[in-house]
Write an enzyme that holds these catalytic residues in place. Structure first.
Site, PDB file in Angstrom:
ATOM      1  N   SER A 234       9.603   1.486  -0.735  1.00 57.46           N
ATOM      2  CA  SER A 234       8.764   0.465  -0.126  1.00 57.46           C
ATOM      3  C   SER A 234       8.751   0.620   1.402  1.00 57.46           C
ATOM      4  CB  SER A 234       9.227  -0.930  -0.579  1.00 57.46           C
ATOM      5  OG  SER A 234       8.238  -1.898  -0.340  1.00 57.46           O
ATOM      6  N   ASP A 328       1.933   0.559  -9.615  1.00 57.04           N
ATOM      7  CA  ASP A 328       2.470  -0.249  -8.511  1.00 57.04           C
ATOM      8  C   ASP A 328       1.429  -1.283  -8.090  1.00 57.04           C
ATOM      9  OD1 ASP A 328       3.527  -1.242  -6.136  1.00 57.04           O
ATOM     10  OD2 ASP A 328       3.962   0.729  -5.284  1.00 57.04           O
ATOM     11  N   HIS A 362       6.436  -0.664  -9.002  1.00 50.60           N
ATOM     12  CA  HIS A 362       6.891  -0.465  -7.624  1.00 50.60           C
ATOM     13  C   HIS A 362       8.385  -0.174  -7.540  1.00 50.60           C
ATOM     14  CE1 HIS A 362       6.634  -0.841  -3.279  1.00 50.60           C
ATOM     15  NE2 HIS A 362       7.598  -1.751  -3.268  1.00 50.60           N
TER      16      HIS A 362
END
Length: 418
Positions: A234, A328, A362
């Site tokens: 991230s 994601d 994600h």
């Protein structure tokens, strides 16, 4: 005699175990259930239904679950498909050193959708899943500006060094670094905001802080230089790509579901300043489950107005591994990875590898963790939708973790035999 055997009963969380049932009648229908209460007191369960073979056995490496929380042949399904009783709760190991996750595996006769205390299991087994192997040393780091925790494998070393970072929630998350140390890497779990005396809010990426962390790790007598690896997810992946682009110490970078642009925060490094792409909060969506879908909050990086915010990944001297979850929902990870790779190609660079996983979300983590598709995160008023579907996400975690370990060892040199 009915037996439920798990081999080994004590293991690292990223390593597979074998589950075998014997002593049943041929073609007997049974329910296998795993359960766990995490450090925050939240209960998790997974169950699947099986029929024994002609010998009265169920071997999860070969037997297919006929129903429950998964179907088909999933040797680790009782761990990978755990579900929390508390909606949107993420299973994450916080204290890696003092205790493992302790799973209880129960075998029940017949079809048991929700076994109760009144139904006695045919057999029970306790399984310990550790996020650190014995003799790994954890050293709190508070030197200069750098804050984090260094995990060192047992032995004299020297060991290949890796910096490990997580994302936009800040704080210090250690479970991946402790697993890396358990695999022979000297791993620095690095905090960069919302921890100790670091700023509570990330207003800019000061790359000199991360350079200081790299130099600190490399000067440790048990760390083998001259280069090191970096792994981030991230926002941490965004920082990882910037480190690979500007810091000569970085020879191997693992980018997990990040971006190739500065988003929401600018970057500063000595005389370099990279502006950021502003967030678009009015594009936020609220799902039927009441979670925040941030997918469109991150503006389209293909808009020429955002060109100056691109991270100059073509400057990376070392190798870059892009790990993409194509489902994601935090942002368009696949697009960001493809744009970064295209930028490298346009400059004649070939120092990249792409792993792209349809159906993965994600939060691609080591394979000891079940899919978390929605969870609260610091700074968000509602839970965040991370995306992903359980089965492809589980396969992505299993495959990518092994590829990450091979990638780091390939470019940093061999680890000690652990």
């Amino acid at each position: 005699m009915i037996q439920l055997q798990v081999t080994p009963e004590i293991s690292l969380a990223d390593r597979p175990v074998k589950i075998h049932v014997s002593g049943l009648a041929p073609a007997q229908l049974v329910t296998l259930q795993s359960s766990l209460t995490d450090e925050q007191g939240v209960h998790f369960e997974a169950r699947a239904f099986y029929r024994s073979d002609e010998a009265g056995e169920v071997d999860l490496e070969q037997a297919a679950a006929t129903g429950g929380d998964y179907v088909g042949v999933w040797p680790m399904g009782l761990f990978w498909f755990l579900k929390p009783e508390k909606l949107f709760h993420r299973l994450m190991k916080r204290d890696v050193m003092s205790c493992p996750f302790r799973f209880q595996l129960d075998l029940f006769d017949s079809f048991q959708l929700q076994p109760s205390d009144k139904i006695a299991p045919l057999a029970t087994c306790i399984v310990e899943r550790w996020y650190v192997r014995p003799e790994v040393e954890r050293i709190p780091i508070k030197e200069g500006r750098v804050r984090g925790a260094l995990f060192l494998p047992p032995g004299p070393g020297p060991f290949p060094g890796v910096i490990d970072m997580f994302g936009g929630a800040g704080g210090l998350i250690e479970f991946r670094a402790s697993l890396l140390a358990s695999r022979g890497f000297a791993a620095l779990a690095l905090a960069y905001f919302a921890y100790d005396d670091l700023p509570q809010v990330l207003v800019e990426v000061d790359l000199e802080y991360f350079e200081e962390a790299a130099n600190l790790l490399l000067k440790h007598p048990k760390v083998r230089g001259p280069g090191l690896g970096v792994i981030g997810v991230s926002k941490g992946a965004e920082v990882t790509l910037a480190m690979a682009s500007f810091l000569e110490q970085v020879v191997a970078a693992v980018w997990i579901n990040g971006t190739g642009f500065m988003n929401g925060t600018p970057l500063r490094y000595k005389g370099v300043h990279i502006p950021y792409i502003p967030y678009c909060p009015e594009c936020l969506l609220i799902t039927e489950m009441g979670a925040l879908d941030n997918y469109h909050v991150f503006q389209d990086p293909r808009n020429p107005v955002h060109a100056a915010a691109a991270i100059p990944v073509e400057k990376a001297r070392g190798e870059v591994l892009f790990v993409v979850g194509e489902a994601d929902r935090n942002f368009n990870t696949k697009l960001f990875a493809e744009m970064a790779i295209e930028r490298m190609k346009s400059h004649g660079k070939k120092n990249y590898t792409l792993l792209s996983y349809p159906g993965a979300g994600h939060l691609i983590e080591p394979p000891g963790s079940p899919l978390c598709s929605i969870s609260p995160t610091r700074g968000s008023p509602k839970p965040v939708h991370w995306g992903g579907n359980p089965e492809p996400h589980a396969r992505a975690q299993e495959h990518s973790w092994q590829e990450i370990l091979k990638f780091l060892e390939c470019h940093l040199g061999p680890t000690s035999s652990l």
